[in-house]
Scaffold this motif. Sequence first.
Motif, PDB file in Angstrom:
ATOM      1  N   UNK A 133      10.162  -5.165   6.311  1.00 48.93           N
ATOM      2  CA  UNK A 133       9.479  -5.071   7.606  1.00 48.93           C
ATOM      3  C   UNK A 133       9.196  -3.623   8.010  1.00 48.93           C
ATOM      4  N   UNK A 134      10.126  -2.708   7.725  1.00 43.42           N
ATOM      5  CA  UNK A 134       9.918  -1.317   8.118  1.00 43.42           C
ATOM      6  C   UNK A 134       8.735  -0.712   7.369  1.00 43.42           C
ATOM      7  N   UNK A 135       8.690  -0.932   6.058  1.00 41.75           N
ATOM      8  CA  UNK A 135       7.585  -0.414   5.258  1.00 41.75           C
ATOM      9  C   UNK A 135       6.255  -1.028   5.685  1.00 41.75           C
ATOM     10  N   UNK A 136       6.290  -2.334   5.993  1.00 39.16           N
ATOM     11  CA  UNK A 136       5.054  -3.009   6.366  1.00 39.16           C
ATOM     12  C   UNK A 136       4.529  -2.503   7.704  1.00 39.16           C
ATOM     13  N   UNK A 137       5.437  -2.249   8.650  1.00 46.14           N
ATOM     14  CA  UNK A 137       5.028  -1.705   9.949  1.00 46.14           C
ATOM     15  C   UNK A 137       4.436  -0.312   9.784  1.00 46.14           C
ATOM     16  N   UNK A 138       5.086   0.507   8.970  1.00 42.91           N
ATOM     17  CA  UNK A 138       4.565   1.854   8.704  1.00 42.91           C
ATOM     18  C   UNK A 138       3.189   1.769   8.051  1.00 42.91           C
ATOM     19  N   UNK A 139       3.046   0.818   7.156  1.00 45.37           N
ATOM     20  CA  UNK A 139       1.768   0.597   6.474  1.00 45.37           C
ATOM     21  C   UNK A 139       0.675   0.223   7.471  1.00 45.37           C
ATOM     22  N   UNK A 140       0.974  -0.713   8.365  1.00 49.30           N
ATOM     23  CA  UNK A 140      -0.005  -1.148   9.367  1.00 49.30           C
ATOM     24  C   UNK A 140      -0.391  -0.011  10.306  1.00 49.30           C
ATOM     25  N   UNK A 141       0.605   0.739  10.752  1.00 50.78           N
ATOM     26  CA  UNK A 141       0.330   1.824  11.694  1.00 50.78           C
ATOM     27  C   UNK A 141      -0.517   2.917  11.053  1.00 50.78           C
ATOM     28  N   UNK A 142      -0.193   3.264   9.818  1.00 48.16           N
ATOM     29  CA  UNK A 142      -0.880   4.376   9.159  1.00 48.16           C
ATOM     30  C   UNK A 142      -2.272   4.018   8.671  1.00 48.16           C
ATOM     31  N   UNK A 143      -2.429   2.809   8.123  1.00 40.88           N
ATOM     32  CA  UNK A 143      -3.685   2.472   7.450  1.00 40.88           C
ATOM     33  C   UNK A 143      -4.511   1.404   8.151  1.00 40.88           C
ATOM     34  N   UNK A 163       3.889   2.811  -4.333  1.00 44.00           N
ATOM     35  CA  UNK A 163       4.978   3.729  -3.985  1.00 44.00           C
ATOM     36  C   UNK A 163       6.100   2.997  -3.256  1.00 44.00           C
ATOM     37  N   UNK A 164       5.710   2.067  -2.364  1.00 43.42           N
ATOM     38  CA  UNK A 164       6.696   1.325  -1.579  1.00 43.42           C
ATOM     39  C   UNK A 164       7.205   0.082  -2.303  1.00 43.42           C
ATOM     40  N   UNK A 165       6.708  -0.128  -3.536  1.00 44.33           N
ATOM     41  CA  UNK A 165       7.123  -1.291  -4.335  1.00 44.33           C
ATOM     42  C   UNK A 165       6.801  -2.604  -3.617  1.00 44.33           C
TER      43      UNK A 165
END
Length: 214
Positions: free
Chosen positions: A190-200, A117-119
């Motif tokens: 970086x924004x997507x990766x941070x969101x990814x780390x926080x959520x999962x 989804x985040x490509x």
Amino acid sequence: MLREVLSTELYTISLIICLVLVAIAKLLFPKRFQDFLMLLINFRYLKVYSREQKFIDVFEGLLFTNLIIGLSVFILLCFNLSISIPEAEYLTPPKLAFGIGMLILIKILLERLVSSILNMDSIIDNYIFQKVSYKNFLGLLLIPINAILIYSWYPTRISTSVFIILLILINVYGILIFIKDNLKTIKKNWLYFILYLCALEISPYLVLYKIYTL
């Protein structure tokens, strides 16, 4: 402190199964296993075998099975603080191992879905491979840790907390190594990766910590 001999048959069987799985992995893939043992100090394993990822990997499958068995035993020791399992609850460890395995696999599938989804497929595929590799390495460490808790030390809150912190630190170490090696690519997302780390990544450990300290 030595402990009195209690009912440890089920745990002993679990440890034997883990040792057999690791022995098979070493027998079938001697070079890869040797590289895998050096995972914490030499990143050759990650660089070489990340390019050879397969949907079904026998080596990873063997070590992953060892991980979920070892982790189920460790969780039982942490929460029961006892090595004695009533006969009526002998199905608890297999059920727990199955549940852990399914949760990890579902989490990986969700991560792949989110990455699509985040490509971010390429970077997340490498991240998942590295994360699974470090988790499988933790599975190796759980063999002596579980043996110590079963046959040598009484599993107290202090001893189990020390081992839990050790396992979490190694897992975090793997994440930091990945970030260092892929910093340029991560900066672009970086924004997507941070969101990814926080959520999962971060939130599941916070939930587990909260449950453990209740």
